[in-house]
Design a protein around this motif. Sequence first.
Motif, PDB file in Angstrom:
ATOM      1  N   ARG A 112       0.813  -1.211   0.000  1.00 41.40           N
ATOM      2  CA  ARG A 112       0.000   0.000   0.000  1.00 41.40           C
ATOM      3  C   ARG A 112       0.851   1.269   0.000  1.00 41.40           C
ATOM      4  O   ARG A 112       1.995   1.261   0.462  1.00 41.40           O
TER       5      ARG A 112
ATOM      6  N   GLN B  60      -3.909  10.490  -4.084  1.00 42.93           N
ATOM      7  CA  GLN B  60      -4.618   9.701  -3.078  1.00 42.93           C
ATOM      8  C   GLN B  60      -3.729   8.568  -2.592  1.00 42.93           C
ATOM      9  O   GLN B  60      -2.875   8.061  -3.331  1.00 42.93           O
TER      10      GLN B  60
ATOM     11  N   ASP C 180      -3.527   4.785  -0.238  1.00 42.94           N
ATOM     12  CA  ASP C 180      -4.317   3.619   0.163  1.00 42.94           C
ATOM     13  C   ASP C 180      -4.603   3.598   1.657  1.00 42.94           C
ATOM     14  O   ASP C 180      -5.633   3.075   2.091  1.00 42.94           O
ATOM     15  N   LEU C 181      -3.685   4.137   2.437  1.00 44.13           N
ATOM     16  CA  LEU C 181      -3.835   4.125   3.896  1.00 44.13           C
ATOM     17  C   LEU C 181      -3.310   5.447   4.437  1.00 44.13           C
ATOM     18  O   LEU C 181      -2.185   5.832   4.131  1.00 44.13           O
ATOM     19  N   ILE C 182      -4.128   6.127   5.201  1.00 40.60           N
ATOM     20  CA  ILE C 182      -3.737   7.402   5.802  1.00 40.60           C
ATOM     21  C   ILE C 182      -3.956   7.329   7.305  1.00 40.60           C
ATOM     22  O   ILE C 182      -4.982   6.806   7.767  1.00 40.60           O
TER      23      ILE C 182
ATOM     24  N   THR D 149      -7.873   9.945   0.553  1.00 37.46           N
ATOM     25  CA  THR D 149      -7.850   8.492   0.728  1.00 37.46           C
ATOM     26  C   THR D 149      -8.413   7.822  -0.517  1.00 37.46           C
ATOM     27  O   THR D 149      -9.489   8.186  -0.996  1.00 37.46           O
TER      28      THR D 149
ATOM     29  N   GLY E  15      -9.721   2.469   0.230  1.00 42.68           N
ATOM     30  CA  GLY E  15      -8.632   2.704   1.164  1.00 42.68           C
ATOM     31  C   GLY E  15      -9.129   2.792   2.603  1.00 42.68           C
ATOM     32  O   GLY E  15     -10.326   2.695   2.888  1.00 42.68           O
TER      33      GLY E  15
ATOM     34  N   LEU F  26      -8.753   5.091   6.230  1.00 45.66           N
ATOM     35  CA  LEU F  26      -8.317   6.276   6.969  1.00 45.66           C
ATOM     36  C   LEU F  26      -8.391   5.952   8.459  1.00 45.66           C
ATOM     37  O   LEU F  26      -9.465   5.656   8.983  1.00 45.66           O
TER      38      LEU F  26
ATOM     39  N   CYS G 225      -8.142   7.517  11.955  1.00 48.27           N
ATOM     40  CA  CYS G 225      -8.166   8.844  12.553  1.00 48.27           C
ATOM     41  C   CYS G 225      -8.172   8.746  14.071  1.00 48.27           C
ATOM     42  O   CYS G 225      -8.755   7.828  14.651  1.00 48.27           O
TER      43      CYS G 225
ATOM     44  N   ARG H 277     -17.748  10.652   0.796  1.00 46.80           N
ATOM     45  CA  ARG H 277     -16.912   9.469   1.034  1.00 46.80           C
ATOM     46  C   ARG H 277     -17.508   8.664   2.180  1.00 46.80           C
ATOM     47  O   ARG H 277     -16.914   8.539   3.256  1.00 46.80           O
TER      48      ARG H 277
END
Length: 338
Positions: free
Chosen positions: A152, A239, A241-243, A275, A279, A281, A283, A308
Amino acid sequence: MHSLQQALRAAFHNREALLAELHAQGTDCYRLFHGSQEGMPGLTADRYGPLLLVQSFHQPLERGVLLALHEQLCSSLGESLMLVYNDRSQGNSRIDRDDPVYRADSAALDDQVGREWGVSYRVRARHSGQDPLLFLDLRNARGWVKANSAGRSVLNLFAYTCGVGLCAAAGGAREVCNLDFAESNLAVGRENGALNPELAPMQFIQSDYFPAIRQLAGLPIPQRRGRALPDYPHLAPKQFDLILLDPPAWSKSAFGTVDLMRDYQSLLKPALLATAENGVLVCCNNLAKVSLEVWREQVLRCATKAGRPVRDCQVLAPAADFPSTDGRTPLKVLMLQL
């Protein structure tokens, strides 16, 4: 003193299974005593590799009490850890220089190395912050990122010393980008990368959050009437895949205000847009005054309004070395599958 001995004994007993698991995983950084929930509010004791960091936030520890605590925890662990004590009960009175016990040995104040999830980190027992460059309560989130990063692209926002980015690299991410406003934080992140030369190199972007994330999300950067904005790195829309989004409780700059109590949405919306489809996110909200239920509802509502919507939302709780009698830990982590 007797009550503290009992509290420390109970805390260690409650952690024995966890500590065995952590040691097997290659982790030697964890909280040994969480006083607010274990009988001594305002007192914490943390292990960071070869260090035992004791901190008091309400009142100073007497010399004899401090030495007894050190001896008891080292005996329980079967390890000889170097002691560093920071008293934070009187503003910036973190060091009493009249007694060598409070000053700490010079070796203990040298840069050290701690390990978590098999990854090495720079640790520094005494600096301008409250932690030795690694926030222990986020360990489970870093572990989740390590286990879910293979192949990712990963964006680590408010990266601090880049622990999440390092775990993503260790988990086989094809791209890792760490973004933080402070070059001093990213410098430690680079040190962390150098401590793990077997991992793929990470990227580092020094920038205020708002211009960076809005550019990545393809949003304009608002101009303030009559006021020129400071310089900032120019980024192309992209963008990931993982944030991971782990903001401080509050901060202000020329570009905007981070306020977890009143306006998490302004942080969240551009991160959602940055994202990728399908994907994740992750938080975080570390403000104790905000309940998980209220915050989760805000997050889900914001995601829907941003176009989203969240397909799945999971809560990731801190590990057992950060106990909570009512289940309401200050740190709250949501994993949003988009």
